[in-house]
Design an enzyme around this catalytic site. Sequence first.
Site: not given
Ligand code: DX5
Ligand code: ZN
Length: 222
Positions: A14, A39, A41, A43, A72, A74, A144, A150, A182, A184, A205
């Site tokens: 991501s 990926h 994101d 937002m 993705h 959001m 999710m 975040f 997706d 953690g 991360s």
């Molecule tokens: C959260 C995002 C994820 C995020 C995952 O809203 O959709 O894609 O970047 O980040 P990590 O892998 O650090 O949890």
């Molecule tokens: Zn995502």
Amino acid sequence: MTEEKRTEIKIAPSVLSADFSKMGECVVAVEKAGADLIHMDVMDGVFVPNITFGIKMVADIRKITSLPLDCHLMIVNPEKYVKKFANAGADYITVHYEACKENTLSVLRLIKECGVKAGLAINPDTPFELVENMLPHCDLFLVMSVFPGFGGQKFISDVLEKCLKIKDIIIKNNYNCVLEIDGGINEQTSKLAVGAGCDILVAGSAVFGAEDQKKAIEILKR
Ligand code: DX5
Ligand code: ZN
């Protein structure tokens, strides 16, 4: 699930965890390190309490990588933007059920009409039963494992049960749908996710925070 039925696990880094001032370099680096998809994101600060990037970022990244772009969304009212993200070069467009409860099926159909693979995402506290009837219309289903908004949050292991259930239905009905997770994902939680039937692991991360990205991706795939 038998081993023969198990397709290869794919890793989708991501870019939320990338350095936005060096986005192009970051994408090229993870492609070299063995990423299977990118990926992205998106937002809007309304559906989630954070703002990232939009259509132009997808279009610009499209020019520098041959990997599939896994977008993705959001955002609220995703139907307004599907065509624009498709034209920008998205390969997958995933929308949140929570953002289009009233018109989920028509949004999924719109994505497909644009020639893009259609994904549906649900938050950790959304019961799968609410969207079970959408599964035959999805190319990708995203569970999710954190509340969206975040990177770097803790994996919510309660969702694993949901993954097992979804994978079981996909296999029993022979649906052409991949299961993505997706939030953690790291060395430990990736094993749990794969054990629960996930095909694509999104990792922010764990990949962008690693000193050796190639090694990080290999570890997640194991
Ligand atoms: C959260 C995002 C994820 C995020 C995952 O809203 O959709 O894609 O970047 O980040 P990590 O892998 O650090 O949890
Ligand atoms: Zn995502």
